[in-house]
Write an enzyme that holds these catalytic residues in place. Structure first.
Site, PDB file in Angstrom:
ATOM      1  NE  ARG A  57      -3.152   0.060   3.090  1.00  0.00           N
ATOM      2  CZ  ARG A  57      -2.638   0.265   4.305  1.00  0.00           C
ATOM      3  NH1 ARG A  57      -2.107   1.424   4.624  1.00  0.00           N
ATOM      4  NH2 ARG A  57      -2.667  -0.700   5.219  1.00  0.00           N
ATOM      5  CE1 TYR A 109     -17.030  10.763 -16.569  1.00  0.00           C
ATOM      6  CE2 TYR A 109     -15.811  10.794 -14.509  1.00  0.00           C
ATOM      7  CZ  TYR A 109     -16.602  10.133 -15.425  1.00  0.00           C
ATOM      8  OH  TYR A 109     -16.958   8.833 -15.194  1.00  0.00           O
ATOM      9  CG  ASP A 181      -9.315  15.524 -15.804  1.00  0.00           C
ATOM     10  OD1 ASP A 181      -8.614  14.902 -16.624  1.00  0.00           O
ATOM     11  OD2 ASP A 181     -10.342  15.045 -15.292  1.00  0.00           O
ATOM     12  CE  LYS A 206     -11.659   7.657 -19.033  1.00  0.00           C
ATOM     13  NZ  LYS A 206     -12.748   6.707 -18.906  1.00  0.00           N
TER      14      LYS A 206
END
Ligand SMILES: Cc1ncc(COP(=O)(O)O)c(C=O)c1O
Length: 390
Positions: A57, A109, A181, A206
């Site tokens: 982690r 978005y 972004d 993406k």
């Protein structure tokens, strides 16, 4: 163990960096590809002493390499990857405190809006949506407690642009940081940190991954202090990316410059074709000279990309179009090698009310295209026959 050279933007041109940054051979074995370290934990040398990693982690060698690669590609100081783009946006906001003010571009978005309106609002953080194409509106909105201005450019799905350098100047004068972004263009076509932004965010799902086979998100920081801030969020909140998915993105990144050239060339060709088609009422693409911010796109971006949005006039028209496409697939998401088409109002922006959608210009007649890397003539023929059915 052998020490390998870690290239940065100062050392190599972009295509070389994409293949080599973070992707030097495994020091232990010489493996040319970064191995997938499928382990949750690491044997310690003794009490309080490890070999660089203790628990996945907090850090994992495969993930670390991806973070090195993304740091180099965006020209940042550090990068932290998360389990999805949304987890990265959550990590961006998580360090804010109750009473802080967050300005978000009014057109983003739908998942970002859902996070802010349904989750963050309950944390006592003041969220304000501002039309960031209006720089005076931004100046007026900045308050002494404004900590972050979050920009999406180009926006999903209306392809509106924000002048990153101008926003950064205003935000910095007010003591706020700017996050961008950069999902729609990828680091190959836009470098927000070089334009003055403080943090770049991507849904690596993406273009960075590029093959539609895994989710992921990243925050690339321009300042050394971002390492402590976002590493804490990885460790404390736990929304990290798995070694396998880190590997997939590392593999995808090697062909990013090549893929983006083809995406960009196809995007330009299809937008030209669509912009004069009688069944298309409007084509939203910053590469068209008719786009109201074409000049800004040419100045701020290194290409126009392959995201194109069309206004077909009604939901029924979009339904007929989506029913007729053959190469393009009717699917959400973007940035993969295959071409996709989706109805924004019921997919990416389903979380918004119809009233809010119309307020920002998302009508029922919009269809968003993510143009892949197939042959442009085949794609044009596919769109042409689908538009005949509209
Ligand atoms: C611009 C943009 N930002 C963020 C996200 C969220 O990314 P993810 O789906 O990886 O959580 C998306 C997803 O479509 C997006 O298009």
């Amino acid at each position: 163990m052998q020490e390998y050279f870690q290239p940065t933007m100062a050392d190599y041109k972009y295509a070389t960096l994409a293949v080599h940054a973070g992707q030097y051979p495994d020091p232990q074995t010489g493996a040319v590809n970064v191995p997938i370290y499928a382990t949750s934990t690491f044997e310690l040398n003794g009490i309080g002493s490890d070999k660089g990693w203790d628990y996945s982690r907090g850090g994992n060698p495969t993930r670390d390499r991806l973070e090195e690669a993304l740091t180099a590609l965006e020209g940042g100081k550090n990068a932290h990857v998360f389990g999805s783009g949304m987890a990265a946006i959550m990590a961006l906001i998580a360090p804010l405190h109750t009473g802080d003010h967050l300005i978000c571009s009014h057109n983003v978005y739908g998942g970002t809006t859902r996070l802010l309106d349904k989750v963050i609002v309950n944390y006592g953080i003041q969220v304000e949506y501002v039309d960031l194409t209006d720089l005076d509106a931004l100046k007026e909105a900045i308050k002494p407690n404004t900590k972050l201005v979050h920009v999406e450019t180009p926006t999903n799905p209306l392809m509106q642009l924000t002048d990153i350098a101008a926003v950064a100047e205003i935000a910095h004068a007010g003591g706020a940081e700017v996050s961008v972004d950069n999902t729609f263009l990828s680091p190959a076509l836009q470098s927000p940190l070089a334009l003055g932004a403080d943090i770049v965010m991507h849904s690596t799902t993406k273009f960075l991954n590029g093959h539609s086979d895994g989710l992921g998100g990243v925050l690339v920081g321009a300042k050394a202090e971002h390492r402590e801030r976002f590493h804490l969020i990885q460790k404390a909140m736990g929304g990290i990316l798995s070694p396998f998915e880190s590997f997939l993105i590392l593999r995808g990144i090697k062909t990013l410059p090549l893929r983006m050239k083809q995406h960009d060339a196809n995007g330009r060709a299809l937008a030209e074709f669509l912009s004069t088609h009688p069944k298309v009422q409007k084509t939203f693409y910053p590469g068209l000279s008719s786009h109201p911010q074409h000049e800004l796109a040419a100045r701020q971006q290194k290409g126009f990309g392959s995201m194109i949005t069309l206004e077909l006039g009604s939901r029924e028209a979009v339904g007929r179009f989506l029913g007729a496409i053959k190469i393009f697939l009717n699917a959400e998401s973007l940035g993969g090698v295959e071409s996709l088409a989706s109805h924004s109002a019921t997919s990416t922006h389903a979380a918004l009310t119809e009233e809010r959608r119309l307020e920002i210009g998302i009508t029922q007649g919009l269809v968003r295209l993510s143009v892949g890397i197939e042959d442009k003539d085949d794609l044009i023929a596919d769109l042409s026959q689908a538009l005949d059915a509209v």
